[in-house]
Design a protein around this motif. Structure first.
Motif, PDB file in Angstrom:
ATOM      1  N   ALA A 254       0.324  -1.282  -0.374  1.00  0.00           N
ATOM      2  CA  ALA A 254      -0.207   0.071  -0.021  1.00  0.00           C
ATOM      3  C   ALA A 254       1.210   1.202  -0.512  1.00  0.00           C
ATOM      4  O   ALA A 254       0.620   2.218  -0.341  1.00  0.00           O
ATOM      5  N   TYR A 255       1.960   0.803   0.851  1.00  0.00           N
ATOM      6  CA  TYR A 255       2.988   2.383   0.865  1.00  0.00           C
ATOM      7  C   TYR A 255       3.899   2.225  -0.590  1.00  0.00           C
ATOM      8  O   TYR A 255       3.778   3.732  -1.017  1.00  0.00           O
TER       9      TYR A 255
ATOM     10  N   CYS B  71       0.862   4.170  -3.255  1.00  0.00           N
ATOM     11  CA  CYS B  71       1.393   5.521  -2.403  1.00  0.00           C
ATOM     12  C   CYS B  71       2.342   6.223  -2.165  1.00  0.00           C
ATOM     13  O   CYS B  71       1.996   7.325  -3.391  1.00  0.00           O
TER      14      CYS B  71
ATOM     15  N   SER C 189       2.115   9.465  -5.506  1.00  0.00           N
ATOM     16  CA  SER C 189       2.151  10.861  -5.112  1.00  0.00           C
ATOM     17  C   SER C 189       3.219  11.170  -6.564  1.00  0.00           C
ATOM     18  O   SER C 189       3.637  12.184  -6.375  1.00  0.00           O
TER      19      SER C 189
END
Length: 149
Positions: free
Chosen positions: A47-48, A51, A55
């Motif tokens: 998930a990071y 993200c 970004s």
């Protein structure tokens, strides 16, 4: 167009894949998800990574829109992002919400910000309003969660 495409992909992944269901389970209760056999750390890292990639893509899009790599271009956008997510119905406590609600939250926030700009309101008051939205949404979220228990 890119924003709409990524929103549709996000909705599909979260609602129609095991990856998305496991992310919701981890967001709701990581310990319970772990006891259910989900590799929690692996999904959190994934998930990071997603993200971070989104970004980076947002930074590239912003740079191309501004036609200059301005290091302070995104300063203060964090509050807008949090307000849009909370306004879209996502719980900051985890397990509730989604990309579709966030999409609606961004649209509503954009409309509100545009109205404030047309009225000539200072960005200072706009930030105060975003903070009020976040606090009200958190209080409402807590009320709804307690009522459902």
């Amino acid at each position: 167009m890119l924003w709409i495409l990524l929103t549709i992909i996000g909705i599909f992944v979260l609602h129609y894949t095991t990856f998305g269901r496991k992310l919701y389970a981890i967001g709701g209760n990581p310990q319970s998800a772990y006891l259910s056999g989900i590799e929690v750390n692996r999904y959190i890292i994934a998930a990071y990574v997603i993200c971070g990639a989104m970004s980076a893509l947002a930074g590239v899009v912003l740079t191309s829109w501004l036609t200059v790599a301005q290091p302070t271009a995104g300063k203060g956008i964090e509050l807008d992002a949090i307000a849009a997510v909370v306004l879209g119905g996502t719980s900051l406590f985890g397990g509730i919400g989604g990309v579709g609600g966030t999409f609606i939250g961004v649209l509503l926030l954009s409309i509100i910000t545009n109205i404030f700009n047309l009225l000539g309101l200072s960005s200072y008051y706009q930030s105060i309003f975003m903070g009020i939205i976040i606090v009200l949404a958190l209080v409402l979220n807590r009320f709804v969660v307690k009522k459902s228990d």
